[in-house]
Design a protein around this motif. Structure first.
Motif, short mmCIF file in Angstrom:
data_model
loop_
_atom_site.label_atom_id
_atom_site.label_comp_id
_atom_site.label_asym_id
_atom_site.label_seq_id
_atom_site.Cartn_x
_atom_site.Cartn_y
_atom_site.Cartn_z
N ASN A 268 2.63 15.99 -10.67
CA ASN A 268 2.14 14.82 -11.43
C ASN A 268 3.21 13.73 -11.49
N LEU A 269 4.45 14.17 -11.74
CA LEU A 269 5.56 13.21 -11.81
C LEU A 269 5.77 12.51 -10.47
N LEU A 270 5.72 13.28 -9.39
CA LEU A 270 5.96 12.70 -8.05
C LEU A 270 4.83 11.76 -7.65
N ALA A 271 3.60 12.08 -8.07
CA ALA A 271 2.46 11.23 -7.71
C ALA A 271 2.53 9.87 -8.39
N ARG A 272 3.31 9.78 -9.46
CA ARG A 272 3.42 8.51 -10.19
C ARG A 272 4.82 7.89 -9.99
N THR A 273 5.31 7.98 -8.78
CA THR A 273 6.63 7.44 -8.47
C THR A 273 6.73 5.96 -8.78
N LYS A 274 5.66 5.20 -8.52
CA LYS A 274 5.65 3.76 -8.78
C LYS A 274 5.94 3.49 -10.26
N GLU A 275 5.25 4.21 -11.12
CA GLU A 275 5.42 4.00 -12.57
C GLU A 275 6.82 4.39 -13.03
N TRP A 276 7.32 5.52 -12.49
CA TRP A 276 8.66 5.97 -12.87
C TRP A 276 9.73 5.01 -12.35
N ASN A 277 9.53 4.45 -11.16
CA ASN A 277 10.50 3.49 -10.62
C ASN A 277 10.55 2.22 -11.48
N LYS A 278 9.37 1.79 -11.96
CA LYS A 278 9.34 0.61 -12.83
C LYS A 278 10.08 0.90 -14.13
N LEU A 279 9.84 2.09 -14.68
CA LEU A 279 10.53 2.48 -15.92
C LEU A 279 12.04 2.53 -15.69
N LYS A 280 12.44 3.12 -14.57
CA LYS A 280 13.86 3.20 -14.24
C LYS A 280 14.48 1.82 -14.13
N ARG A 281 13.78 0.90 -13.47
CA ARG A 281 14.28 -0.45 -13.29
C ARG A 281 14.45 -1.15 -14.64
N ASP A 282 13.46 -0.98 -15.53
CA ASP A 282 13.53 -1.62 -16.85
C ASP A 282 14.66 -1.04 -17.70
N ASP B 48 0.82 -1.23 0.00
CA ASP B 48 0.00 0.00 0.00
C ASP B 48 0.85 1.27 0.00
N LYS B 49 2.17 1.11 0.01
CA LYS B 49 3.07 2.26 0.10
C LYS B 49 2.87 3.24 -1.06
N ASP B 50 2.69 2.72 -2.28
CA ASP B 50 2.56 3.60 -3.45
C ASP B 50 1.31 4.46 -3.35
N TYR B 51 0.23 3.88 -2.84
CA TYR B 51 -1.00 4.67 -2.65
C TYR B 51 -0.76 5.74 -1.58
N GLY B 52 -0.02 5.36 -0.52
CA GLY B 52 0.29 6.31 0.54
C GLY B 52 1.13 7.47 0.03
N ARG B 53 2.11 7.18 -0.84
CA ARG B 53 2.95 8.23 -1.42
C ARG B 53 2.13 9.16 -2.30
N ILE C 68 14.42 11.98 -13.94
CA ILE C 68 13.14 11.45 -13.43
C ILE C 68 13.20 11.10 -11.95
N SER C 69 14.35 11.27 -11.31
CA SER C 69 14.43 10.96 -9.88
C SER C 69 13.63 11.98 -9.08
N PRO C 70 12.97 11.57 -8.00
CA PRO C 70 12.17 12.50 -7.18
C PRO C 70 12.98 13.69 -6.68
N GLU C 71 14.26 13.44 -6.30
CA GLU C 71 15.11 14.54 -5.81
C GLU C 71 15.29 15.60 -6.88
N ASN C 72 15.47 15.19 -8.12
CA ASN C 72 15.68 16.15 -9.20
C ASN C 72 14.39 16.89 -9.54
N VAL C 73 13.27 16.17 -9.52
CA VAL C 73 11.97 16.80 -9.79
C VAL C 73 11.70 17.89 -8.75
N ILE C 74 11.98 17.58 -7.49
CA ILE C 74 11.78 18.56 -6.41
C ILE C 74 12.71 19.75 -6.57
#
Length: 735
Positions: free
Chosen positions: A352-366, A309-314, A392-398
């Motif tokens: 918008n980018l930060l709210a979709r961290t799960k999707e961006w992390n999957k893309l990064k992993r691939d 449930d972490k992604d929903y919490g983020r 696309i890293s959260p730190e850079n987006v912020i």
């Protein structure tokens, strides 16, 4: 030259003919019963094979080929040139008995505690199973370990595990072949664990690619392994966990990486205590009514959310900040500006980018997997990949959002609101401890004292610092230094180090570990032990070599009265009584071979030397005579034997070896100009001889990135005797 074939004897009442092995040599004939029978019409005498495509036929043909190979090896490839008929029969019957005795054993009996108290463990990044092996050797005050699950990403790791623990030991321990960074890894691990509570988690996640904020990583596929290891710890909340790593981690980036790892471990919280901390934070908030408190509360509550449930919490976390910005936007910009201004759009789209961290992390992993697969590194493509993954890293987006806020011309009236949003975003990427540090700054002196009391109870694990453990202190004939981080749950006794089991003067030597295996020459493979006569082999130095041999306890401590030599322990095995093997050791080439019954039951396994050409042998002779590679350089150059190889380690019989790695050619045997066999490297790692390393013996080139052959399995393993010492110390303290 001897001829080797099979023939059928007279049929019995059931119409089955016994199969015999027949050897003809110099007019003499030896006949040996194989113990197998077959209908004569189902045996092709010309091809010497059972006919048909049934599983039974396939297994019978494998067995007959196995016997032919062992007979051929004995008669044509042995160091000994003359055999008595009785001797040939005895040796081949040993192979037959070994095969027939064990080939019918069924898989996986239930792991039942007959007596004593079992504690469960999970082995992550398991490799060959050095941690697992050591934990199954441990027993203290009638307490022992129950093996639940192991994990690694390579199929040969799984094959080695399945053969050793399921087939040979008859345990029901499972293996999860999956990358720990995959989104469903934790779910799959929890499924295999079921309803059982895990007492100990062990593993060695690579932390070498760790880097501090502001420093650019290469985006290696190992980047997130430590973080995901801690996610497993958070989910399982074991009583103890052990994290093993290379010694260099202590000094990486002037020790800051070590501090970061400790900080992350200290950030693991007891979720039962979260409501107490949230209540305290809300109480403090009433006095100042700041939006930042709402964000801190959200960050604290994230710790209590399950991983699934972490992604929903983020996403909720980001939405909270986004809503704050939406209310602020009409105050800092008119309608037209709010729709067209680049800075406001950067802020809005950043959310918008930060709210979709799960999707961006999957893309990064691939992307990282593809980058690794294509060997993109130190080339003109590297910067492109690095720049995109950085963006696309959260730190850079912020960081981009923060710059956009600064570029806006905002009146001083709303500056604090903007600053609060930026602070909230930084809390989003902060550790638990960093969030608490901010909370402390917002508290008065009395509140800080109350907060410290809460924090003492909320930290789930106690750990002061890592420590360096040398494997040679635990009966391993190898100076292998590793860093251990041991996390102790707050309700358990604290463990700060693993006491040595042997003194400096009593450490196991290389000679003790290997002398009885010193009967193979260049390009030879042995499947049984042969007698090694030290007095013949060493002439004038025999007494000195014999004095190196000591009787010891399992852990290496000298015991002259009823101890055993290191070699004897290796042959007899160090597992505790409840985990004694249910079948003799066997080798299979791959998983398909295991499924089709192509098992090689030999008395000795993994003892094969490399086929080194004459020039290499001469080079090794020079280095061996010189005592080390550096001193041999001049002579090698003079004789045209120089090599581009960076180093050779000449083993000294009276010492411990240097750290065993994954490439056998790095080492020169102390008595012969040759590299070490897999079994010899396994002895230096303290694996029992009954532990068989499966699959390919070695590999090279790009295959090293994806394959884990026998030498790699051995070299990357945690020495079982060191793991045993860790396990025993835990058993002494665990509640």
């Amino acid at each position: 030259m001897a001829t080797i074939n099979f023939y059928l004897d007279k049929t019995d009442k059931k119409g089955l003919a016994p199969i015999h092995l027949r050897i003809n040599c110099n007019g003499s004939q030896i006949k040996i019963a194989t113990g197998e029978k077959i209908q004569p019409e189902k045996f092709d005498k010309k091809k010497q094979r059972a006919t048909g495509i049934s599983v039974e036929s396939h297994e019978l043909n494998h067995y007959l080929n196995y016997l032919r190979e062992r007979a051929d090896e004995l008669l044509h490839h042995s160091n000994k040139k003359k055999f008595e008929q009785k001797e040939v029969k005895t040796i081949l019957n040993e192979h037959i008995d070994c095969y027939k005795e064990n080939n019918t054993v069924s898989i996986a009996k239930e792991q039942i505690s007959l007596y004593g108290k079992p504690f469960t463990f999970v082995d992550l990044f398991a490799g060959a199973g050095g941690f697992s092996e050591g934990f199954l050797q441990a027993e203290q005050n009638n307490k022992f370990f129950d093996f639940i699950v192991a994990n690694d990403i390579n199929e040969n790791c799984e094959l080695t595990h399945v053969v050793r623990y399921n087939y040979q030991l008859g345990l029901d321990a499972e293996f999860l072949t999956q990358d720990i960074t995959e989104p469903d890894f934790l779910d799959n691990l929890l499924h295999k664990i079921g309803e059982r509570k895990i007492d100990v988690v062990c593993g060695g996640p690579p932390c070498q690619s760790f880097s501090l904020a502001g420093k650019r990583k290469k985006f290696d596929k190992k980047d997130d392994l430590f973080t995901h290891y801690l996610e497993v710890i958070k989910a399982l909340q074991p009583k103890y966990f052990i994290m093993e790593n290379v010694k260099g981690i202590l000094t990486k980036e002037q020790g800051k990486i070590k501090d970061l790892i400790l900080k992350e471990i200290n950030s693991i919280v007891d979720v039962k205590e979260i409501p107490r901390l949230v209540s305290f934070t809300r109480k403090v908030k009433k006095e100042s009514n700041s939006f930042v408190f709402d964000v801190i509360i959200k960050r604290i509550e994230l710790e209590a959310i399950s991983e699934r449930d972490k992604d929903y919490g983020r996403e909720e976390f980001v939405n909270l900040i986004d809503n704050r910005f939406k209310k602020l936007t009409p105050k800092i910009a008119d309608y037209k500006t709010s729709k067209t201004d680049d800075n406001i759009n950067t802020i809005r789209h950043g959310f918008n980018l930060l709210a979709r961290t799960k999707e961006w992390n999957k893309l990064k992993r691939d992307i990282i997997k593809e980058k690794d697969y294509c060997n993109v590194n130190n080339d003109h493509f590297t910067d492109t990949f690095t720049n995109f993954l950085t963006e696309i890293s959260p730190e850079n987006v912020i960081s981009r959002i923060e710059k956009a806020f600064k570029a806006l011309k905002i009146s001083s009236k709303y500056k604090k609101d903007c600053d609060d949003i930026i602070t909230a975003l930084k809390i989003y990427t902060s550790t638990f401890d960093e969030s608490i540090d901010l909370l402390k700054q917002l508290c008065n002196k009395v509140q800080r004292q109350e907060l410290e009391i809460i924090l003492k109870s909320i930290r789930l694990y106690k750990i002061e610092k890592p420590f360096v453990a040398n494997a040679s202190n635990y009966g391993v004939p190898q100076n292998r230094e590793r860093v251990l981080f041991i996390g102790c749950r707050k309700d358990q006794n604290f463990i700060s180090e693993i006491p040595p089991t042997v003194s400096e003067d009593d450490k196991v030597t290389i000679f003790e570990a290997l002398y009885d295996l010193d009967f193979v020459g260049n390009n030879q493979e042995a499947h049984r032990y042969e007698l090694v006569d030290i007095s013949t082999q060493y002439n004038g130095t025999a007494k000195k070599m014999e004095n190196l041999l000591k009787k010891r306890k399992i852990d290496g401590k000298p015991n002259s009265r009823n101890g055993k030599s290191y070699a004897e322990w290796s042959k007899e095995g160090r597992l505790i009584e409840r985990y004694q093997p249910q079948t003799k050791p066997f080798y299979v080439k791959n998983s398909k071979g295991l499924e089709s019954g192509e098992k090689f039951f030999d008395i000795l396994n993994n003892h094969k030397t490399s086929n080194q050409n004459k020039k290499v042998i001469k080079r090794l002779e020079v280095i061996l005579k010189s005592g080390n590679y550096k001193d041999a350089q001049k002579e090698l150059k003079k004789r045209g034997l120089a090599s581009n190889k960076r180093n050779y380690n000449v083993l000294k019989p009276e010492e411990q070896s240097s750290t065993i790695m994954t490439i056998p050619d790095d080492y020169i045997h102390y008595n012969s100009p040759r590299a070490l066999t897999v079994r010899e490297m396994a002895r230096l790692q303290s694996f029992d001889d009954s532990f068989v390393f499966q699959g390919k013996r070695s590999t090279g080139g790009n295959n090293r990135k994806t394959e884990v052959p026998q030498y790699t399995l051995v070299g990357n393993a945690v020495p079982p005797l060191m793991a045993r010492a860790i396990a025993n110390e835990i058993l002494k303290n665990i509640k």
